[in-house]
Write an enzyme that holds these catalytic residues in place. Structure first.
Site, short mmCIF file in Angstrom:
data_model
loop_
_atom_site.label_atom_id
_atom_site.label_comp_id
_atom_site.label_asym_id
_atom_site.label_seq_id
_atom_site.Cartn_x
_atom_site.Cartn_y
_atom_site.Cartn_z
N ASP A 116 63.73 -13.73 51.28
CA ASP A 116 65.08 -13.26 51.44
C ASP A 116 66.14 -13.25 49.98
O ASP A 116 65.88 -14.33 49.57
CB ASP A 116 65.87 -13.97 52.66
CG ASP A 116 65.02 -13.26 53.91
OD1 ASP A 116 64.43 -12.43 54.15
OD2 ASP A 116 65.07 -14.26 54.89
N ASP B 44 64.80 -6.05 56.57
CA ASP B 44 65.90 -6.70 57.59
C ASP B 44 66.95 -5.70 57.59
O ASP B 44 67.10 -5.53 58.87
CB ASP B 44 66.53 -8.21 57.28
CG ASP B 44 65.45 -9.38 56.95
OD1 ASP B 44 64.49 -9.23 57.62
OD2 ASP B 44 65.85 -10.30 56.16
#
Length: 160
Positions: free
Chosen positions: A119, A135
């Site tokens: 991420d 995401d």
């Protein structure tokens, strides 16, 4: 039958584009910034901060990599089966399936080959978990499905 094949191809090609964008962005951030550092992109709005996420959304089920990897693979297979067997009935449903498949496979690749998800998108002004393109894609899919439900309900209310 041709329109069904066209819709299927749109879903698959959009999904591949999302998977490529997700994996390429992770590769780029990993090789330019690396871990333990952050780079400000838009002052007071967006930083690039690479982190290892061993959980699911909002770091739920942390350190359950095997369970999450299996879930990711199963979800991807179910989505592919839905796409191949049942033609999407609307534009928003088609888009939702494409974005959901792309996001699911993008994070699934990370789990399968790395054991965690990379991420890197860090929203500065709010205390929000760091996320990635996959995401974002999954959230766009949810919005598409909600729009599809709203539009279908409106169409069902029309009386002739």
């Amino acid at each position: 039958m041709t329109s069904f094949k066209n819709r299927r191809m749109k879903i698959i090609s959009t999904s591949f584009y999302i998977i490529f964008l997700d994996q390429f962005s992770k590769f780029l951030i990993l090789n330019t910034i690396g871990f333990e550092r952050s780079k400000n992109i838009i002052p007071n709005l967006l930083n690039l901060t690479l982190v290892k996420n061993k959980g699911a959304a909002f770091s739920l089920f942390s350190n359950s990599t095997n369970l999450l990897t299996i879930t990711s693979i199963l979800a991807s297979l179910i989505l592919i089966t839905i796409i191949l067997k049942f033609p999407p009935k609307s534009f928003w449903n088609l888009r939702g399936l494409a974005y959901l498949l792309g996001g699911t496979v993008g994070n699934g690749i990370d789990r399968l080959f790395r054991g965690y998800v990379l991420d890197f998108l860090d929203l500065v002004p709010i205390n929000f978990p760091i996320f990635n393109v996959a995401d974002l894609s999954i959230n766009i899919a949810i919005i598409c499905f909600i729009i599809d439900i709203i539009i279908s309900k409106d169409k069902s209310r029309i009386k002739y």
